[in-house]
Design a protein around this motif. Structure first.
Motif, PDB file in Angstrom:
ATOM      1  N   ASP A 172      -2.659   4.363  21.008  1.00 26.82           N
ATOM      2  CA  ASP A 172      -1.614   4.307  22.033  1.00 26.82           C
ATOM      3  C   ASP A 172      -0.999   2.912  22.063  1.00 26.82           C
ATOM      4  O   ASP A 172      -1.380   2.060  22.861  1.00 26.82           O
ATOM      5  CB  ASP A 172      -2.208   4.659  23.402  1.00 26.82           C
ATOM      6  N   ALA A 173      -0.056   2.674  21.174  1.00 25.97           N
ATOM      7  CA  ALA A 173       0.598   1.370  21.063  1.00 25.97           C
ATOM      8  C   ALA A 173       1.996   1.575  20.501  1.00 25.97           C
ATOM      9  O   ALA A 173       2.388   2.695  20.133  1.00 25.97           O
ATOM     10  CB  ALA A 173      -0.208   0.434  20.167  1.00 25.97           C
ATOM     11  N   ASP A 174       2.765   0.488  20.430  1.00 24.88           N
ATOM     12  CA  ASP A 174       4.125   0.549  19.924  1.00 24.88           C
ATOM     13  C   ASP A 174       4.130   0.637  18.395  1.00 24.88           C
ATOM     14  O   ASP A 174       3.581  -0.235  17.718  1.00 24.88           O
ATOM     15  CB  ASP A 174       4.905  -0.682  20.383  1.00 24.88           C
ATOM     16  N   GLY A 175       4.768   1.673  17.875  1.00 24.48           N
ATOM     17  CA  GLY A 175       4.762   1.882  16.428  1.00 24.48           C
ATOM     18  C   GLY A 175       5.513   0.807  15.662  1.00 24.48           C
ATOM     19  O   GLY A 175       5.096   0.410  14.568  1.00 24.48           O
ATOM     20  N   GLU A 176       6.629   0.318  16.212  1.00 25.32           N
ATOM     21  CA  GLU A 176       7.413  -0.704  15.526  1.00 25.32           C
ATOM     22  C   GLU A 176       6.612  -1.991  15.379  1.00 25.32           C
ATOM     23  O   GLU A 176       6.600  -2.618  14.313  1.00 25.32           O
ATOM     24  CB  GLU A 176       8.706  -0.990  16.285  1.00 25.32           C
ATOM     25  N   SER A 177       5.925  -2.400  16.456  1.00 24.44           N
ATOM     26  CA  SER A 177       5.098  -3.607  16.384  1.00 24.44           C
ATOM     27  C   SER A 177       3.934  -3.408  15.421  1.00 24.44           C
ATOM     28  O   SER A 177       3.573  -4.319  14.672  1.00 24.44           O
ATOM     29  CB  SER A 177       4.560  -3.976  17.771  1.00 24.44           C
ATOM     30  N   PHE A 178       3.351  -2.200  15.443  1.00 20.02           N
ATOM     31  CA  PHE A 178       2.178  -1.951  14.610  1.00 20.02           C
ATOM     32  C   PHE A 178       2.509  -2.053  13.128  1.00 20.02           C
ATOM     33  O   PHE A 178       1.662  -2.463  12.318  1.00 20.02           O
ATOM     34  CB  PHE A 178       1.579  -0.573  14.919  1.00 20.02           C
ATOM     35  N   GLU A 179       3.737  -1.700  12.763  1.00 18.82           N
ATOM     36  CA  GLU A 179       4.144  -1.834  11.365  1.00 18.82           C
ATOM     37  C   GLU A 179       3.950  -3.273  10.885  1.00 18.82           C
ATOM     38  O   GLU A 179       3.463  -3.518   9.776  1.00 18.82           O
ATOM     39  CB  GLU A 179       5.610  -1.428  11.207  1.00 18.82           C
ATOM     40  N   HIS A 180       4.305  -4.239  11.746  1.00 19.58           N
ATOM     41  CA  HIS A 180       4.194  -5.656  11.369  1.00 19.58           C
ATOM     42  C   HIS A 180       2.768  -6.164  11.512  1.00 19.58           C
ATOM     43  O   HIS A 180       2.346  -7.058  10.773  1.00 19.58           O
ATOM     44  CB  HIS A 180       5.162  -6.480  12.216  1.00 19.58           C
ATOM     45  N   ILE A 181       2.018  -5.579  12.423  1.00 18.51           N
ATOM     46  CA  ILE A 181       0.596  -5.923  12.529  1.00 18.51           C
ATOM     47  C   ILE A 181      -0.129  -5.465  11.267  1.00 18.51           C
ATOM     48  O   ILE A 181      -0.976  -6.185  10.722  1.00 18.51           O
ATOM     49  CB  ILE A 181      -0.014  -5.284  13.790  1.00 18.51           C
ATOM     50  N   LEU A 182       0.223  -4.285  10.786  1.00 16.79           N
ATOM     51  CA  LEU A 182      -0.399  -3.768   9.565  1.00 16.79           C
ATOM     52  C   LEU A 182      -0.014  -4.632   8.360  1.00 16.79           C
ATOM     53  O   LEU A 182      -0.858  -4.907   7.490  1.00 16.79           O
ATOM     54  CB  LEU A 182       0.047  -2.319   9.351  1.00 16.79           C
ATOM     55  N   ARG A 183       1.235  -5.100   8.312  1.00 18.50           N
ATOM     56  CA  ARG A 183       1.666  -5.970   7.209  1.00 18.50           C
ATOM     57  C   ARG A 183       0.897  -7.292   7.263  1.00 18.50           C
ATOM     58  O   ARG A 183       0.561  -7.862   6.219  1.00 18.50           O
ATOM     59  CB  ARG A 183       3.168  -6.231   7.290  1.00 18.50           C
ATOM     60  N   TYR A 184       0.621  -7.767   8.468  1.00 17.82           N
ATOM     61  CA  TYR A 184      -0.156  -9.008   8.579  1.00 17.82           C
ATOM     62  C   TYR A 184      -1.587  -8.783   8.086  1.00 17.82           C
ATOM     63  O   TYR A 184      -2.145  -9.622   7.357  1.00 17.82           O
ATOM     64  CB  TYR A 184      -0.172  -9.504  10.023  1.00 17.82           C
ATOM     65  N   LEU A 185      -2.192  -7.661   8.462  1.00 19.75           N
ATOM     66  CA  LEU A 185      -3.554  -7.364   8.022  1.00 19.75           C
ATOM     67  C   LEU A 185      -3.615  -7.218   6.499  1.00 19.75           C
ATOM     68  O   LEU A 185      -4.598  -7.607   5.871  1.00 19.75           O
ATOM     69  CB  LEU A 185      -4.062  -6.087   8.694  1.00 19.75           C
ATOM     70  N   ARG A 186      -2.557  -6.673   5.917  1.00 17.09           N
ATOM     71  CA  ARG A 186      -2.546  -6.474   4.471  1.00 17.09           C
ATOM     72  C   ARG A 186      -2.200  -7.744   3.704  1.00 17.09           C
ATOM     73  O   ARG A 186      -2.839  -8.074   2.698  1.00 17.09           O
ATOM     74  CB  ARG A 186      -1.522  -5.390   4.107  1.00 17.09           C
ATOM     75  N   LEU A 187      -1.153  -8.460   4.187  1.00 18.30           N
ATOM     76  CA  LEU A 187      -0.553  -9.533   3.383  1.00 18.30           C
ATOM     77  C   LEU A 187      -0.494 -10.885   4.084  1.00 18.30           C
ATOM     78  O   LEU A 187       0.044 -11.847   3.518  1.00 18.30           O
ATOM     79  CB  LEU A 187       0.878  -9.127   2.988  1.00 18.30           C
ATOM     80  N   ASN A 188      -1.001 -10.964   5.322  1.00 13.12           N
ATOM     81  CA  ASN A 188      -0.860 -12.181   6.134  1.00 13.12           C
ATOM     82  C   ASN A 188       0.618 -12.555   6.334  1.00 13.12           C
ATOM     83  O   ASN A 188       0.975 -13.725   6.413  1.00 13.12           O
ATOM     84  CB  ASN A 188      -1.598 -13.371   5.506  1.00 13.12           C
ATOM     85  N   GLU A 189       1.470 -11.544   6.413  1.00 16.40           N
ATOM     86  CA  GLU A 189       2.909 -11.757   6.561  1.00 16.40           C
ATOM     87  C   GLU A 189       3.294 -11.688   8.039  1.00 16.40           C
ATOM     88  O   GLU A 189       2.942 -10.736   8.748  1.00 16.40           O
ATOM     89  CB  GLU A 189       3.665 -10.688   5.772  1.00 16.40           C
ATOM     90  N   LEU A 190       4.043 -12.698   8.501  1.00 19.21           N
ATOM     91  CA  LEU A 190       4.470 -12.735   9.898  1.00 19.21           C
ATOM     92  C   LEU A 190       5.694 -11.858  10.105  1.00 19.21           C
ATOM     93  O   LEU A 190       6.479 -11.633   9.180  1.00 19.21           O
ATOM     94  CB  LEU A 190       4.790 -14.168  10.318  1.00 19.21           C
ATOM     95  N   PRO A 191       5.897 -11.355  11.321  1.00 17.70           N
ATOM     96  CA  PRO A 191       7.068 -10.517  11.604  1.00 17.70           C
ATOM     97  C   PRO A 191       8.347 -11.346  11.614  1.00 17.70           C
ATOM     98  O   PRO A 191       8.295 -12.580  11.693  1.00 17.70           O
ATOM     99  CB  PRO A 191       6.765  -9.970  13.002  1.00 17.70           C
ATOM    100  N   PRO A 192       9.519 -10.709  11.541  1.00 17.58           N
ATOM    101  CA  PRO A 192      10.786 -11.451  11.649  1.00 17.58           C
ATOM    102  C   PRO A 192      10.897 -12.099  13.026  1.00 17.58           C
ATOM    103  O   PRO A 192      10.298 -11.629  13.995  1.00 17.58           O
ATOM    104  CB  PRO A 192      11.848 -10.372  11.438  1.00 17.58           C
ATOM    105  N   VAL A 193      11.664 -13.169  13.109  1.00 20.52           N
ATOM    106  CA  VAL A 193      11.788 -13.935  14.354  1.00 20.52           C
ATOM    107  C   VAL A 193      12.214 -13.046  15.511  1.00 20.52           C
ATOM    108  O   VAL A 193      11.721 -13.194  16.634  1.00 20.52           O
ATOM    109  CB  VAL A 193      12.794 -15.093  14.168  1.00 20.52           C
ATOM    110  N   SER A 194      13.112 -12.108  15.267  1.00 20.82           N
ATOM    111  CA  SER A 194      13.632 -11.251  16.336  1.00 20.82           C
ATOM    112  C   SER A 194      12.559 -10.374  16.974  1.00 20.82           C
ATOM    113  O   SER A 194      12.735  -9.890  18.097  1.00 20.82           O
ATOM    114  CB  SER A 194      14.761 -10.372  15.803  1.00 20.82           C
TER     115      SER A 194
END
Length: 262
Positions: free
Chosen positions: A65-87
């Motif tokens: 139960d969380a925001d899907g858009e945010s989770f996409e970037h959380i998953l990218r961080y877990l996979r690649l240590n990549e930060l989300p876009p500034v916006s």
């Protein structure tokens, strides 16, 4: 296949399949159990530790139960240590806190937008009664009767003591009604005479209110409209035969909301 401590492949890890199908706020993701448990001391690490039951949707996906858009970037961080876009940093930061992803939280807190917000929030927290003052101002600004008379703008008059006010004479009426000398108007919102004004200043406090309102999306300007009209004549002091006056230290400010510029 999952990997055990000896480096051998196993069919499942702690009762979970190697490939995890997720439903996060209605968005579907596929990832590995190893990715989700990369940081054991997080909410995700706990959920997929096998120690607690998980919720499934009607199609058998693990539900979060969380925001899907945010989770996409959380998953990218877990996979690649990549930060989300500034916006999206502020939005992802909130979910990183929710999931307890301390490494991501630390990295985001070093980014300008997040650091600036944290500094603002820390400053606001020093101002006693700040949330209550904001709610009072918004309540007045949204008053249908006031808006009907003043649209397309609404003025909320705020009063505040510059510093702790100590009467110099018994003649000074501490219970007088503060009225702005320039407009003969009482304040719509009266800020209490908090001791912090000696440090922060009444005008700085009102500027902080304005800044917070702007962060919420309001178009608002403010200006100092005058001081309280009340004063008390004090008796002569020492050899002086002239009378002195003590003025009320209450200041009046106008916060003007512009509704057509939103």
């Amino acid at each position: 296949m999952a990997v055990n401590v000896e480096g051998e492949m196993t069919e499942e890890s702690q009762g979970f399949p190697n490939i995890i199908e997720l439903n996060v706020g209605g968005r579907h993701f596929s990832t590995t159990h190893l990715t989700l448990t990369k940081h054991q001391d997080t909410m995700l690490g706990t959920m997929f530790s096998g120690k607690f039951p998980c919720i499934h949707d009607k199609d058998g996906r693990y539900f979060i139960d969380a925001d899907g858009e945010s989770f996409e970037h959380i998953l990218r961080y877990l996979r690649l240590n990549e930060l989300p876009p500034v916006s999206l940093m502020e939005k992802v930061y909130k979910d990183a806190v929710y999931f307890g992803l301390n490494d991501l939280i630390h990295e985001l807190e070093l980014q300008p937008s997040i650091m600036a917000k944290l500094m603002r929030d820390k400053f606001y927290s020093r101002l006693d009664g700040f949330p209550g003052a904001l709610n009072e101002i918004l309540h007045q600004a949204g008053n249908p009767e006031i808006m009907h008379k003043s649209y397309p703008s609404t003025t909320v008059v705020v009063s505040a003591l510059e510093s702790e006010h100590k009467p110099k004479s018994e003649e000074f009426d501490v219970n007088h009604v503060c009225v702005c000398a320039k407009s003969t108007k009482e304040a719509d919102v009266k800020l209490k005479p908090w001791n912090q004004f000696a440090e922060v200043g009444a005008e700085e406090y009102v500027r902080a209110l304005k800044s917070n309102l702007e962060e919420r999306g309001f178009v608002v300007v403010y200006h100092h409209i005058g001081n309280c009209s009340y004063s008390c004549t004090l008796p002569p002091q020492g050899r002086s035969s002239s009378h002195r006056k003590q003025n009320c230290a209450t200041l009046f400010f106008a916060l003007v909301f512009h509704w057509t510029k939103m």
